[in-house]
Scaffold this active site. Structure first.
Site: not given
Length: 268
Positions: A74-75, A207, A209
Site C-alpha cells: 500500500c503506497g 490510494c 498505488t
C-alpha cells in the site's frame, strides 16, 4: 496473551491504518480479528492493518485490507509505516528500505515534511477495460503497480455515484484476485482528481498505488510522454507522482501518526 498488543492509528491523505510494531514476528492475528479492529462502527476503524515485522534484518510490511485479506502493498500505508519508524526513534531519518509482498521499496523519510517512496515499475497491461457504476460505463486502462488497477476516465466525478459496492469491471477474467478501481477526472496542467474503490476495503479517501496507476494512465490518455509528473487529488488530500522514462514511479505525500490503542480485547 501475556502482554497487551498496542496498535497505532495513522493516515496518509486520510487513507488510514492501524499499525502493530511486531519486529520479532510473534503477534498472531486472524482475518476476523483484523476485520474487527478495522470495523468503523465497533472497532478502531481503518482502511487496513500493517504489522511491522523484521525479517533477516530488514523491515517488512505485512499489509492486510480492512476485511483481513492479504494485499501486496500500500503506497500510503508504507509512508505511514516509515513515519512510525522515524518518529518513534526506531529508524533514523533519511533513506532506507522496506520490504513488501510487491518487492523492496526505498523511501526518503525526513523527520518533518512529505515522504517519498520508489514504488517500482508501473505497467500498462495493454488492454482496454471498462468499469460500470451508477448506470454509467467508462473505458480505461488495466494498470499493474504490484497490485491490479482498473483506471477509467470520467467527465465529472459527480457521475460516479455511490461506491458502497464494488463497481462492475470487465473483462473480469483480467482480475482473478479482484481489482482496485479508480475513477479519474483530468484537470489542466497535469493534475487530476480521483475516487477509488479498493478491493477488500471499499471506497477509501486515498490510494497510493492507485495514484501511481492514475499517473501512467493519464499520461497515456492525454498522449503524453515519459518522464511525467502528475499532481493528483484524492478526496483525502494531495499526492505527487513522478514517472521516469522507464515507467518507474515515485510517490510523494504526507504521513501522520496519531494515537495508540490497546488491541488486546480484539485478539482474545
Amino acid at each position: 496473551m501475556t502482554h497487551p498488543v498496542i496498535g497505532t492509528y495513522g493516515h496518509g491523505t486520510e487513507n488510514d491504518f492501524v499499525l502493530i510494531f511486531d519486529p520479532e514476528n510473534d503477534v498472531s492475528i486472524t482475518e476476523s480479528q483484523i476485520a474487527a479492529i478495522c470495523n468503523r462502527a465497533t472497532g478502531i476503524g481503518a482502511d487496513g492493518l500493517i504489522r511491522i515485522v523484521k525479517n533477516d534484518g530488514k523491515w517488512f510490511m505485512d499489509y492486510r485490507n480492512a476485511d483481513g485479506s492479504i494485499a501486496e502493498m500500500c503506497g500510503n500505508g508504507i509512508r505511514v509505516m516509515a513515519k512510525y519508524l522515524v518518529t518513534r526513534s526506531i529508524q533514523p531519518e533519511g533513506i532506507f528500505a522496506i520490504d513488501t509482498r510487491a518487492g523492496m521499496k526505498h523511501l526518503r523519510v525526513p523527520m518533518d515534511g512529505d515522504i517519498s517512496v520508489n514504488m517500482g515499475h508501473v505497467t500498462d497491461e495493454m488492454e482496454e477495460i471498462e468499469a460500470s457504476n451508477n448506470g454509467h460505463t467508462w473505458s480505461g486502462y488495466n494498470i499493474n503497480v504490484g497490485n491490479p488497477h482498473a483506471v477509467v476516465f470520467v467527465d465529472s466525478l459527480e457521475d460516479v455515484g455511490s461506491l458502497a459496492d464494488a463497481p462492475a469491471v470487465s473483462p473480469a477474467s483480467s482480475y482473478p484476485e479482484g481489482v482496485n478501481v479508480e475513477f479519474v477526472e483530468i484537470l489542466p496542467n497535469f493534475e487530476a482528481k480521483l475516487r477509488v474503490h479498493e478491493r477488500g476495503s471499499g471506497e477509501t479517501r486515498s490510494c497510493g498505488t492507485g495514484t501511481c496507476a492514475v499517473a501512467l494512465a493519464a499520461t497515456l490518455k492525454t498522449n503524453g510522454k515519459l518522464p511525467s509528473r502528475w499532481t493528483i487529488y484524492p478526496p483525502g488530500g494531495r499526492l505527487i507522482v513522478d514517472i521516469d522514462g522507464h515507467s518507474n514511479a515515485t510517490l510523494t505525500g504526507p504521513a501522520v501518526i496519531l494515537e495508540d490503542h490497546d488491541l488486546t480485547k480484539f485478539l482474545a
